[in-house]
Structures are given as C-alpha cells and as structure tokens.
Design a protein around this motif. Sequence first.
Motif, mmCIF file in Angstrom:
data_model
loop_
_atom_site.group_PDB
_atom_site.id
_atom_site.type_symbol
_atom_site.label_atom_id
_atom_site.label_comp_id
_atom_site.label_asym_id
_atom_site.label_seq_id
_atom_site.Cartn_x
_atom_site.Cartn_y
_atom_site.Cartn_z
ATOM 1 N N PHE A 187 0.540 -1.269 -0.093
ATOM 2 C CA PHE A 187 -0.029 -0.246 0.130
ATOM 3 C C PHE A 187 0.880 1.268 0.198
ATOM 4 C CE2 PHE A 187 -3.581 -2.685 2.460
ATOM 5 C CZ PHE A 187 -4.239 -2.705 1.271
ATOM 6 N N ILE A 188 0.497 2.298 -0.889
ATOM 7 C CA ILE A 188 1.216 3.270 -1.011
ATOM 8 C C ILE A 188 0.044 4.383 -0.155
ATOM 9 C CG2 ILE A 188 1.983 5.544 -2.188
ATOM 10 C CD1 ILE A 188 4.027 2.744 -2.467
ATOM 11 N N ILE A 189 0.666 5.274 0.702
ATOM 12 C CA ILE A 189 -0.490 5.970 1.685
ATOM 13 C C ILE A 189 0.096 7.490 1.462
ATOM 14 C CG2 ILE A 189 -1.174 6.546 4.056
ATOM 15 C CD1 ILE A 189 -0.005 3.667 4.468
ATOM 16 N N LEU A 238 -7.808 1.447 -4.637
ATOM 17 C CA LEU A 238 -7.488 2.813 -4.129
ATOM 18 C C LEU A 238 -8.690 3.037 -3.590
ATOM 19 C CD1 LEU A 238 -6.471 5.605 -4.535
ATOM 20 C CD2 LEU A 238 -7.949 5.631 -6.838
ATOM 21 N N GLU A 239 -8.395 3.483 -2.213
ATOM 22 C CA GLU A 239 -9.581 3.804 -1.199
ATOM 23 C C GLU A 239 -8.715 4.844 -0.509
ATOM 24 O OE1 GLU A 239 -12.378 3.859 -0.187
ATOM 25 O OE2 GLU A 239 -13.204 2.169 -1.324
ATOM 26 N N GLU A 244 -9.462 4.623 9.161
ATOM 27 C CA GLU A 244 -10.686 4.483 8.457
ATOM 28 C C GLU A 244 -10.162 4.250 7.010
ATOM 29 O OE1 GLU A 244 -14.089 7.379 8.551
ATOM 30 O OE2 GLU A 244 -12.912 7.974 6.713
ATOM 31 N N ALA A 245 -9.027 4.671 6.573
ATOM 32 C CA ALA A 245 -8.271 4.583 5.218
ATOM 33 C C ALA A 245 -7.874 2.924 5.092
ATOM 34 C CB ALA A 245 -7.307 5.265 4.854
ATOM 35 N N LEU A 246 -7.321 2.628 5.949
ATOM 36 C CA LEU A 246 -6.648 1.152 6.130
ATOM 37 C C LEU A 246 -8.014 0.309 6.107
ATOM 38 C CD1 LEU A 246 -3.713 1.389 8.293
ATOM 39 C CD2 LEU A 246 -3.834 0.542 5.874
ATOM 40 N N GLY A 247 -8.992 0.512 6.876
ATOM 41 C CA GLY A 247 -10.278 -0.430 6.801
ATOM 42 C C GLY A 247 -10.736 -0.465 5.525
ATOM 43 N N ASN A 248 -10.842 0.553 4.880
ATOM 44 C CA ASN A 248 -11.737 0.651 3.532
ATOM 45 C C ASN A 248 -10.647 0.098 2.662
ATOM 46 O OD1 ASN A 248 -13.820 2.330 4.484
ATOM 47 N ND2 ASN A 248 -12.889 4.266 3.837
ATOM 48 N N ALA A 249 -9.416 0.386 2.475
ATOM 49 C CA ALA A 249 -8.566 -0.597 1.801
ATOM 50 C C ALA A 249 -8.452 -2.025 1.886
ATOM 51 C CB ALA A 249 -7.102 0.097 1.933
ATOM 52 N N PHE A 250 -8.696 -2.325 3.043
ATOM 53 C CA PHE A 250 -8.667 -3.779 3.361
ATOM 54 C C PHE A 250 -9.885 -4.413 2.834
ATOM 55 C CE2 PHE A 250 -5.341 -3.363 6.813
ATOM 56 C CZ PHE A 250 -4.551 -4.117 5.891
ATOM 57 N N MET A 251 -11.112 -3.547 3.037
ATOM 58 C CA MET A 251 -12.436 -3.780 2.645
ATOM 59 C C MET A 251 -12.426 -4.101 0.984
ATOM 60 S SD MET A 251 -15.998 -1.818 2.267
ATOM 61 C CE MET A 251 -15.210 -0.821 1.188
ATOM 62 N N MET A 252 -12.015 -3.063 0.424
ATOM 63 C CA MET A 252 -11.766 -3.211 -0.998
ATOM 64 C C MET A 252 -10.735 -4.232 -1.799
ATOM 65 S SD MET A 252 -10.908 -0.232 -3.598
ATOM 66 C CE MET A 252 -11.438 -0.312 -5.225
ATOM 67 N N SER A 292 -5.539 8.492 1.031
ATOM 68 C CA SER A 292 -5.441 7.626 0.051
ATOM 69 C C SER A 292 -4.639 6.579 0.215
ATOM 70 C CB SER A 292 -5.437 8.602 -1.493
ATOM 71 O OG SER A 292 -3.934 8.645 -1.680
ATOM 72 N N ILE A 293 -4.906 5.326 -0.058
ATOM 73 C CA ILE A 293 -4.323 4.145 0.092
ATOM 74 C C ILE A 293 -4.349 3.425 -1.198
ATOM 75 C CG2 ILE A 293 -3.910 1.983 1.164
ATOM 76 C CD1 ILE A 293 -4.659 3.158 3.713
ATOM 77 N N ARG A 294 -3.245 3.151 -2.026
ATOM 78 C CA ARG A 294 -3.210 2.363 -3.426
ATOM 79 C C ARG A 294 -2.271 1.283 -3.430
ATOM 80 N NH1 ARG A 294 -3.515 6.387 -7.695
ATOM 81 N NH2 ARG A 294 -4.337 4.565 -8.922
ATOM 82 N N ASP A 295 -2.746 0.172 -4.333
ATOM 83 C CA ASP A 295 -1.934 -0.665 -4.626
ATOM 84 C C ASP A 295 -2.482 -1.075 -5.849
ATOM 85 O OD1 ASP A 295 -0.436 -2.997 -5.340
ATOM 86 O OD2 ASP A 295 -0.213 -3.959 -3.125
ATOM 87 N N ASP A 296 -1.929 -0.598 -6.966
ATOM 88 C CA ASP A 296 -2.235 -1.113 -8.244
ATOM 89 C C ASP A 296 -2.268 -2.549 -8.685
ATOM 90 O OD1 ASP A 296 -2.989 1.779 -8.682
ATOM 91 O OD2 ASP A 296 -0.969 2.273 -9.530
ATOM 92 N N SER A 297 -1.275 -3.109 -8.210
ATOM 93 C CA SER A 297 -1.355 -4.435 -8.553
ATOM 94 C C SER A 297 -2.262 -5.464 -7.986
ATOM 95 C CB SER A 297 0.010 -5.056 -7.786
ATOM 96 O OG SER A 297 -0.115 -5.482 -6.522
ATOM 97 N N ILE A 298 -3.322 -4.974 -7.196
ATOM 98 C CA ILE A 298 -4.509 -5.669 -6.871
ATOM 99 C C ILE A 298 -5.589 -4.783 -7.208
ATOM 100 C CG2 ILE A 298 -3.414 -7.264 -5.343
ATOM 101 C CD1 ILE A 298 -4.187 -5.505 -2.973
ATOM 102 N N GLY A 299 -5.637 -3.898 -7.778
ATOM 103 C CA GLY A 299 -6.772 -2.879 -8.032
ATOM 104 C C GLY A 299 -7.175 -2.150 -7.009
#
Length: 122
Positions: free
Chosen positions: A47-49, A67-68, A75-83, A58-65
């Motif tokens: 994750f890039i934060i 972006l949350e 909150e951002a991490l929770g949303n990123a794990f959910m996505m 924002s949190i993103r990892d393009d290798s697994i699609g």
Amino acid sequence: MSDMKLYEGYYSYEGAFKQHKDGTSSLTVRSFTYGGKYYHPKATINFIIRDEPEGWISIRDDSIGVLEGGKDLEEALGNAFMMTVAQYEDLAFTDEKLTKDAQKTRERFLAWEVHAIDSKAQ
C-alpha cells in the motif's frame, strides 16, 4: 463516524510501515484479517499512503486494483482492506472473461491462503 467509512467490523494486519522523504508512506502487508477471515498473500501487498490536499488519506496498490481512502489512517486502512477483500472475492471466483490485467490480478489472488477464523481459537 465519517461519511467516508465504508468498512464494517474489525481488521488487523502483519506488516511494516515506512515513511518516505517525499511525504508518502508505505505499508507492506504480509497477512491480514478482515470479516472473519485470514488472508495470507503469496506476494506482499504494498500500500502507498498519501495525505491528499482535500484533507483525506488515500491508499493504493495498483497490482491488486485497490484505491481507497478515509478521513484518518484507521478509516483509510479499513476501507482499503475491505476493497482488497472485494477484489479478491470478485476476481478469484469469477467465470467471466477478464482483461489481461484482471487475469494477472486473478492469478495473484489464486495464490493466496485464505481461511475462516475460528472465533473460539482466538
């Protein structure tokens, strides 16, 4: 509760957090729990934060699609794990024809170890 909070329940992770000189941070995730399941990716999630100018993270990892984001890191991490879990469930078990990039992500997900967590064992 923020209007950006999308995830429900709890999450935890095993990983390493690093701050970079350019103002971004990264979280390398070796495994995580979310929604009563344990996820152990074969390759780490990276994750890039970033603090966004509009006042959110924002949190993103393009290798697994993924972006949350959220109003704060929790909150951002929770949303990123959910996505991440939603992407896993959508791509790992689909019979639909996928694009080349989606197929690559699917193959990555298929290498993950995933199992339900026994609440009595915790």
